[in-house]
Design a protein around this motif. Structure first.
Motif, PDB file in Angstrom:
ATOM      1  N   GLY A 168      28.308  40.413  44.276  1.00 37.16           N
ATOM      2  CA  GLY A 168      27.262  40.188  45.280  1.00 37.16           C
ATOM      3  C   GLY A 168      27.288  38.835  45.963  1.00 37.16           C
ATOM      4  O   GLY A 168      26.244  38.246  46.189  1.00 37.16           O
ATOM      5  N   VAL A 169      28.460  38.359  46.340  1.00 39.77           N
ATOM      6  CA  VAL A 169      28.514  37.037  46.960  1.00 39.77           C
ATOM      7  C   VAL A 169      28.137  37.151  48.438  1.00 39.77           C
ATOM      8  O   VAL A 169      28.719  37.953  49.161  1.00 39.77           O
ATOM      9  CB  VAL A 169      29.925  36.429  46.831  1.00 39.77           C
ATOM     10  CG1 VAL A 169      29.956  35.038  47.442  1.00 39.77           C
ATOM     11  CG2 VAL A 169      30.353  36.391  45.374  1.00 39.77           C
ATOM     12  N   ASP A 170      27.145  36.374  48.848  1.00 36.91           N
ATOM     13  CA  ASP A 170      26.749  36.524  50.255  1.00 36.91           C
ATOM     14  C   ASP A 170      26.579  35.211  51.004  1.00 36.91           C
ATOM     15  O   ASP A 170      25.937  35.180  52.050  1.00 36.91           O
ATOM     16  CB  ASP A 170      25.524  37.434  50.397  1.00 36.91           C
ATOM     17  CG  ASP A 170      24.269  36.798  49.829  1.00 36.91           C
ATOM     18  OD1 ASP A 170      24.358  35.702  49.248  1.00 36.91           O
ATOM     19  OD2 ASP A 170      23.202  37.403  49.990  1.00 36.91           O
ATOM     20  N   ASP A 171      27.185  34.144  50.488  1.00 33.73           N
ATOM     21  CA  ASP A 171      27.313  32.959  51.347  1.00 33.73           C
ATOM     22  C   ASP A 171      28.442  32.043  50.864  1.00 33.73           C
ATOM     23  O   ASP A 171      28.949  32.183  49.750  1.00 33.73           O
ATOM     24  CB  ASP A 171      25.994  32.190  51.493  1.00 33.73           C
ATOM     25  CG  ASP A 171      25.492  31.640  50.176  1.00 33.73           C
ATOM     26  OD1 ASP A 171      26.320  31.346  49.276  1.00 33.73           O
ATOM     27  OD2 ASP A 171      24.266  31.488  50.039  1.00 33.73           O
ATOM     28  N   LEU A 190      32.593  40.282  48.731  1.00 32.87           N
ATOM     29  CA  LEU A 190      31.555  39.822  49.646  1.00 32.87           C
ATOM     30  C   LEU A 190      30.577  40.972  49.879  1.00 32.87           C
ATOM     31  O   LEU A 190      30.983  42.099  50.155  1.00 32.87           O
ATOM     32  CB  LEU A 190      32.169  39.361  50.967  1.00 32.87           C
ATOM     33  CG  LEU A 190      33.145  38.182  50.866  1.00 32.87           C
ATOM     34  CD1 LEU A 190      33.686  37.813  52.241  1.00 32.87           C
ATOM     35  CD2 LEU A 190      32.486  36.972  50.196  1.00 32.87           C
ATOM     36  N   GLN A 191      29.294  40.666  49.739  1.00 33.94           N
ATOM     37  CA  GLN A 191      28.280  41.709  49.940  1.00 33.94           C
ATOM     38  C   GLN A 191      27.896  41.782  51.416  1.00 33.94           C
ATOM     39  O   GLN A 191      27.535  40.781  52.036  1.00 33.94           O
ATOM     40  CB  GLN A 191      27.030  41.434  49.087  1.00 33.94           C
ATOM     41  CG  GLN A 191      25.993  42.546  49.237  1.00 33.94           C
ATOM     42  CD  GLN A 191      24.891  42.486  48.194  1.00 33.94           C
ATOM     43  OE1 GLN A 191      24.889  41.621  47.316  1.00 33.94           O
ATOM     44  NE2 GLN A 191      23.950  43.407  48.301  1.00 33.94           N
ATOM     45  N   VAL A 192      27.967  42.992  51.948  1.00 33.02           N
ATOM     46  CA  VAL A 192      27.631  43.229  53.350  1.00 33.02           C
ATOM     47  C   VAL A 192      26.296  43.957  53.402  1.00 33.02           C
ATOM     48  O   VAL A 192      26.056  44.891  52.634  1.00 33.02           O
ATOM     49  CB  VAL A 192      28.721  44.091  54.025  1.00 33.02           C
ATOM     50  CG1 VAL A 192      28.422  44.272  55.507  1.00 33.02           C
ATOM     51  CG2 VAL A 192      30.095  43.463  53.841  1.00 33.02           C
ATOM     52  N   VAL A 215      38.529  39.975  46.816  1.00 33.42           N
ATOM     53  CA  VAL A 215      39.371  41.175  46.732  1.00 33.42           C
ATOM     54  C   VAL A 215      38.768  42.382  47.453  1.00 33.42           C
ATOM     55  O   VAL A 215      39.332  43.476  47.423  1.00 33.42           O
ATOM     56  CB  VAL A 215      39.692  41.548  45.258  1.00 33.42           C
ATOM     57  CG1 VAL A 215      40.521  40.458  44.594  1.00 33.42           C
ATOM     58  CG2 VAL A 215      38.418  41.822  44.464  1.00 33.42           C
ATOM     59  N   GLY A 216      37.617  42.194  48.107  1.00 30.19           N
ATOM     60  CA  GLY A 216      37.063  43.334  48.836  1.00 30.19           C
ATOM     61  C   GLY A 216      35.600  43.133  49.179  1.00 30.19           C
ATOM     62  O   GLY A 216      35.100  42.004  49.202  1.00 30.19           O
ATOM     63  N   LEU A 217      34.933  44.254  49.426  1.00 31.57           N
ATOM     64  CA  LEU A 217      33.554  44.238  49.903  1.00 31.57           C
ATOM     65  C   LEU A 217      32.660  45.097  49.024  1.00 31.57           C
ATOM     66  O   LEU A 217      33.116  46.015  48.340  1.00 31.57           O
ATOM     67  CB  LEU A 217      33.482  44.776  51.338  1.00 31.57           C
ATOM     68  CG  LEU A 217      34.354  44.091  52.401  1.00 31.57           C
ATOM     69  CD1 LEU A 217      34.232  44.826  53.731  1.00 31.57           C
ATOM     70  CD2 LEU A 217      33.982  42.615  52.553  1.00 31.57           C
ATOM     71  N   MET A 218      31.369  44.769  49.064  1.00 30.01           N
ATOM     72  CA  MET A 218      30.374  45.544  48.320  1.00 30.01           C
ATOM     73  C   MET A 218      29.174  45.792  49.225  1.00 30.01           C
ATOM     74  O   MET A 218      28.856  44.957  50.080  1.00 30.01           O
ATOM     75  CB  MET A 218      29.960  44.728  47.091  1.00 30.01           C
ATOM     76  CG  MET A 218      28.897  45.337  46.215  1.00 30.01           C
ATOM     77  SD  MET A 218      27.207  44.839  46.678  1.00 30.01           S
ATOM     78  CE  MET A 218      26.377  45.013  45.113  1.00 30.01           C
TER      79      MET A 218
END
Ligand SMILES: *Cc1c(COP(=O)(O)O)cnc(C)c1O
Length: 218
Positions: A87-90, A112-114, A148-151
């Motif tokens: 859940g990384v968002d910054d 990276l959380q979108v 490594v991708g998106l969440m």
């Protein structure tokens, strides 16, 4: 049904290339041990301290995923052992993860959380913010993390169309970045929507209540 039966049933419905993250937040050690004994090795938690306590108490071949919203000052409590942070968002959080990973001489994998849901309560970045971070010089200088991708999390609704559209939005973004950034992981789908998520390209589902039963609190 028991935890192991629930697990088996879910495994029967997801393809082999999809990683099942068993979301064990709020659940006791015994419940996780039962899932472990049934062969499950990947578990997701949303509170750092709770995850750290469970890490200490349970077998060391478990892969621990942090799926919750992160506070920067908690990163140090999991830097030793966490295997994926969803859940990384910054950028500041990435910087802190990098700093703590360096202390342990590790490279910590992150997603990276979108923000795809309509609800204000859900966290995440816009597609533009994602692209800006990935292409920024300060990001490229972080040597102890690997994105490594998106969440993403869909809106909490019965309306399948809305969920479908949100998953598609994330899938499109993922596909547009995948080659350039060598992404491997698209984390989307929970107990109620994982089948739809997989149809939309998810290769990592985060499933809690369908395995462990209802939670008393989030
Ligand atoms: C709690 C949680 C889940 C699992 O939810 P279930 O509906 O119990 O499957 C998945 N992802 C995140 C980010 C969560 O916080």
């Amino acid at each position: 049904m028991s935890i192991s039966q629930n697990l088996q049933q879910i495994k029967n419905t997801i393809p082999n290339h999809v990683t099942l993250v068993a979301v064990s937040k709020t659940k006791p050690i015994e419940a996780i041990q039962e899932a472990y004994n049934a062969g499950q090795r990947v578990f997701g938690e949303n509170k750092v301290q709770e995850m750290a306590e469970k890490f200490t108490a349970l077998p060391k071949d478990i892969e621990w995923h942090m799926i919750g919203h992160l506070q920067k000052n908690k990163v140090k409590y999991m830097a030793e052992f966490v295997s994926l942070i969803h859940g990384v968002d910054d950028f500041d959080t990435l910087k802190e993860i990098n700093k703590q990973a360096k202390k342990w001489r590790r490279t910590i994998h992150c997603l990276l959380q979108v923000k795809i849901a309509k609800e204000d309560s859900k966290f995440g970045m816009s597609p533009k913010e994602v692209i800006d971070i990935l292409s920024s010089e300060p990001f490229l200088a972080l040597e102890n993390i690997k994105v490594v991708g998106l969440m993403g999390m869909a809106t909490f609704t019965e309306d399948t169309n809305t969920i479908h559209q949100e998953f598609q939005t994330l899938q499109n973004l993922y596909q547009s970045l995948q080659q350039q950034y060598q992404f491997t992981t698209l984390s989307m789908g929970m107990s109620d929507d994982y089948e739809l998520a997989i149809k939309n390209g998810s290769n990592m589902v985060r499933i809690g209540s369908a395995i462990f039963g209802d939670r008393n609190y989030l």
